[in-house]
Design an enzyme around this catalytic site. Sequence first.
Site, PDB file in Angstrom:
ATOM      1  N   ARG A 196       0.845  -1.222   0.000  1.00  0.00           N
ATOM      2  CA  ARG A 196       0.000   0.000   0.000  1.00  0.00           C
ATOM      3  C   ARG A 196       0.873   1.261   0.000  1.00  0.00           C
ATOM      4  O   ARG A 196       0.534   2.256   0.642  1.00  0.00           O
ATOM      5  CB  ARG A 196      -0.942   0.025   1.208  1.00  0.00           C
ATOM      6  CG  ARG A 196      -1.838  -1.146   1.342  1.00  0.00           C
ATOM      7  CD  ARG A 196      -2.900  -1.256   0.242  1.00  0.00           C
ATOM      8  NE  ARG A 196      -3.612  -2.502   0.383  1.00  0.00           N
ATOM      9  CZ  ARG A 196      -3.248  -3.630  -0.224  1.00  0.00           C
ATOM     10  NH1 ARG A 196      -2.214  -3.657  -1.049  1.00  0.00           N
ATOM     11  NH2 ARG A 196      -3.932  -4.730  -0.047  1.00  0.00           N
ATOM     12  N   SER A 210     -10.225  -0.132   4.656  1.00  0.00           N
ATOM     13  CA  SER A 210      -9.348  -0.353   5.814  1.00  0.00           C
ATOM     14  C   SER A 210      -8.583   0.931   6.145  1.00  0.00           C
ATOM     15  O   SER A 210      -7.918   1.499   5.279  1.00  0.00           O
ATOM     16  CB  SER A 210      -8.352  -1.466   5.524  1.00  0.00           C
ATOM     17  OG  SER A 210      -9.043  -2.688   5.441  1.00  0.00           O
ATOM     18  N   GLU A 219      -3.392   3.598   6.562  1.00  0.00           N
ATOM     19  CA  GLU A 219      -3.377   3.380   5.114  1.00  0.00           C
ATOM     20  C   GLU A 219      -3.961   4.625   4.438  1.00  0.00           C
ATOM     21  O   GLU A 219      -3.491   5.069   3.395  1.00  0.00           O
ATOM     22  CB  GLU A 219      -4.212   2.142   4.784  1.00  0.00           C
ATOM     23  CG  GLU A 219      -4.258   1.842   3.310  1.00  0.00           C
ATOM     24  CD  GLU A 219      -5.051   0.578   2.983  1.00  0.00           C
ATOM     25  OE1 GLU A 219      -4.939  -0.437   3.716  1.00  0.00           O
ATOM     26  OE2 GLU A 219      -5.793   0.618   1.986  1.00  0.00           O
TER      27      GLU A 219
HETATM   28  C1  LIG Z   1     -15.567   0.042   0.816  1.00  0.00           C
HETATM   29  C2  LIG Z   1     -14.109   0.161   0.471  1.00  0.00           C
HETATM   30  C3  LIG Z   1     -13.359  -0.967   0.216  1.00  0.00           C
HETATM   31  C4  LIG Z   1     -12.002  -0.860  -0.103  1.00  0.00           C
HETATM   32  N1  LIG Z   1     -11.300  -2.003  -0.355  1.00  0.00           N
HETATM   33  C5  LIG Z   1     -10.001  -1.910  -0.685  1.00  0.00           C
HETATM   34  C6  LIG Z   1      -9.234  -3.087  -0.973  1.00  0.00           C
HETATM   35  O1  LIG Z   1      -9.743  -4.203  -0.973  1.00  0.00           O
HETATM   36  N2  LIG Z   1      -7.924  -2.954  -1.249  1.00  0.00           N
HETATM   37  C7  LIG Z   1      -7.317  -1.730  -1.295  1.00  0.00           C
HETATM   38  O2  LIG Z   1      -6.110  -1.658  -1.576  1.00  0.00           O
HETATM   39  N3  LIG Z   1      -8.010  -0.601  -1.027  1.00  0.00           N
HETATM   40  C8  LIG Z   1      -9.325  -0.654  -0.729  1.00  0.00           C
HETATM   41  N4  LIG Z   1     -10.031   0.474  -0.452  1.00  0.00           N
HETATM   42  C9  LIG Z   1      -9.341   1.767  -0.449  1.00  0.00           C
HETATM   43  C10 LIG Z   1      -9.353   2.513  -1.791  1.00  0.00           C
HETATM   44  O3  LIG Z   1     -10.482   2.182  -2.553  1.00  0.00           O
HETATM   45  C11 LIG Z   1      -8.089   2.228  -2.615  1.00  0.00           C
HETATM   46  O4  LIG Z   1      -6.914   2.622  -1.937  1.00  0.00           O
HETATM   47  C12 LIG Z   1      -8.117   2.927  -3.971  1.00  0.00           C
HETATM   48  O5  LIG Z   1      -6.989   2.524  -4.718  1.00  0.00           O
HETATM   49  C13 LIG Z   1      -8.107   4.450  -3.861  1.00  0.00           C
HETATM   50  O6  LIG Z   1      -8.370   4.961  -5.154  1.00  0.00           O
HETATM   51  P1  LIG Z   1      -8.940   6.432  -5.369  1.00  0.00           P
HETATM   52  O7  LIG Z   1      -8.964   6.665  -6.833  1.00  0.00           O
HETATM   53  O8  LIG Z   1     -10.232   6.601  -4.658  1.00  0.00           O
HETATM   54  O9  LIG Z   1      -7.801   7.275  -4.691  1.00  0.00           O
HETATM   55  P2  LIG Z   1      -7.979   8.558  -3.770  1.00  0.00           P
HETATM   56  O10 LIG Z   1      -8.569   8.154  -2.461  1.00  0.00           O
HETATM   57  O11 LIG Z   1      -8.670   9.625  -4.537  1.00  0.00           O
HETATM   58  O12 LIG Z   1      -6.452   8.960  -3.544  1.00  0.00           O
HETATM   59  C14 LIG Z   1      -5.605   8.142  -2.759  1.00  0.00           C
HETATM   60  C15 LIG Z   1      -4.166   8.653  -2.927  1.00  0.00           C
HETATM   61  O13 LIG Z   1      -3.759   8.483  -4.279  1.00  0.00           O
HETATM   62  C16 LIG Z   1      -3.353   9.737  -4.827  1.00  0.00           C
HETATM   63  N5  LIG Z   1      -3.737   9.745  -6.256  1.00  0.00           N
HETATM   64  C17 LIG Z   1      -4.970   9.571  -6.775  1.00  0.00           C
HETATM   65  N6  LIG Z   1      -4.908   9.624  -8.110  1.00  0.00           N
HETATM   66  C18 LIG Z   1      -3.621   9.850  -8.444  1.00  0.00           C
HETATM   67  C19 LIG Z   1      -2.918  10.004  -9.686  1.00  0.00           C
HETATM   68  N7  LIG Z   1      -3.538   9.932 -10.861  1.00  0.00           N
HETATM   69  N8  LIG Z   1      -1.584  10.235  -9.643  1.00  0.00           N
HETATM   70  C20 LIG Z   1      -0.923  10.307  -8.452  1.00  0.00           C
HETATM   71  N9  LIG Z   1      -1.532  10.176  -7.249  1.00  0.00           N
HETATM   72  C21 LIG Z   1      -2.865   9.939  -7.247  1.00  0.00           C
HETATM   73  C22 LIG Z   1      -4.118  10.778  -4.033  1.00  0.00           C
HETATM   74  O14 LIG Z   1      -3.500  12.051  -4.108  1.00  0.00           O
HETATM   75  C23 LIG Z   1      -4.042  10.162  -2.645  1.00  0.00           C
HETATM   76  O15 LIG Z   1      -2.786  10.404  -2.055  1.00  0.00           O
HETATM   77  C24 LIG Z   1     -11.392   0.408  -0.159  1.00  0.00           C
HETATM   78  C25 LIG Z   1     -12.152   1.557   0.096  1.00  0.00           C
HETATM   79  C26 LIG Z   1     -13.507   1.446   0.391  1.00  0.00           C
HETATM   80  C27 LIG Z   1     -14.312   2.699   0.614  1.00  0.00           C
END
Ligand SMILES: Cc1cc2nc3c(=O)[nH]c(=O)nc-3n(C[C@H](O)[C@H](O)[C@H](O)COP(=O)(O)OP(=O)(O)OC[C@H]3O[C@@H](n4cnc5c(N)ncnc54)[C@H](O)[C@@H]3O)c2cc1C
Length: 284
Positions: free
Chosen positions: A158, A206, A276
């Site tokens: 992560r 998480s 995380e």
């Molecule tokens: C119900 C639920 C279940 C989940 N299950 C999982 C799981 O099973 N496994 C898991 O790993 N995670 C899980 N997550 C967490 C989350 O969905 C992941 O970490 C996901 O990858 C985040 O993506 P996002 O586009 O929403 O990123 P954001 O939350 O928008 O951003 C997260 C980080 O990434 C950076 N970022 C976003 N886009 C870019 C880009 N294009 N370039 C550079 N940096 C960027 C942001 O600045 C920030 O620092 C879950 C979340 C929820 C709500």
Amino acid sequence: MFDEPMSKHTSWRLGGPADRYYVPADLEDLQNFLADLETGLDILWVGLGSNMLVRDGGFRGLVIAPLNALNEIQLNPDGGIYAESGVSCAKLAKFCRNEGLAGADFFAGIPGTIGGALAMNAGAFGGETWTAVEQLFMLDRRGLLVERNAAEFEVGYRRVTLPHEEWFAAALFRFDRRAAGEDSNIRQLLQQRNATQPIGQPSCGSVFKNPPGKHAAQLIEAAGLKGYCLGTACVSDKHANFIISTAATTSHDVEALIEHIRVSVAAKFDICLESEVHIVGEAL
Ligand SMILES: Cc1cc2nc3c(=O)[nH]c(=O)nc-3n(C[C@H](O)[C@H](O)[C@H](O)COP(=O)(O)OP(=O)(O)OC[C@H]3O[C@@H](n4cnc5c(N)ncnc54)[C@H](O)[C@@H]3O)c2cc1C
């Protein structure tokens, strides 16, 4: 847009305003926008905001939101998958299933974008984003596209280290062909999530990383915190590593609960849980 409430763009539905919020028309538009942008402005990329706590005072700077904008996904003639950073993880999983590719099913239940999955090295059910990444298309502060190989990045659990002032515009993935007769198991993985996680309630998944050899959820539960609430922010009674918010919750409440969990687990087990979720912005 100016003074855009980040509560509209995060899965906790929390967070104060971003000074500026930009949704590009496409990659070229974003490149031009960055080329003309004044220097010295803090930039934050937000995908689906599903791993982000924006504090109540909001973000002093520019938010770039590629969701539904950098949305191209295609199968290259050599079998690689090119996906832009605003493509949802669910879309990548389904695209790969339809193309007969294996190894992308785990993306189906991750409620984020490709950009977020790359930044977090998101993973589930034994799969991890970066195991299939071959090449990255980065955008720098001046809007220039920089092509990089996956080997140039330091990637961990992560965690990914990005070059200074570069962000993910797109990636090239390579997945194996599905063996004859082998089925996609997207449906089973989604069912498994529904059975064990509070899907449908505002959370960021998480909150803490699993410490080596342990499960954060088990430690939190053993510390007596499953279902525990601080104000209206509550530890889920279905999965103790999830914090659930309501319409009345503030980011301050959630951050205080995160700290309370950390202190309680450290006191009981002498283990320091690492967040995380990314916490950004300023307090009120
Ligand atoms: C119900 C639920 C279940 C989940 N299950 C999982 C799981 O099973 N496994 C898991 O790993 N995670 C899980 N997550 C967490 C989350 O969905 C992941 O970490 C996901 O990858 C985040 O993506 P996002 O586009 O929403 O990123 P954001 O939350 O928008 O951003 C997260 C980080 O990434 C950076 N970022 C976003 N886009 C870019 C880009 N294009 N370039 C550079 N940096 C960027 C942001 O600045 C920030 O620092 C879950 C979340 C929820 C709500």
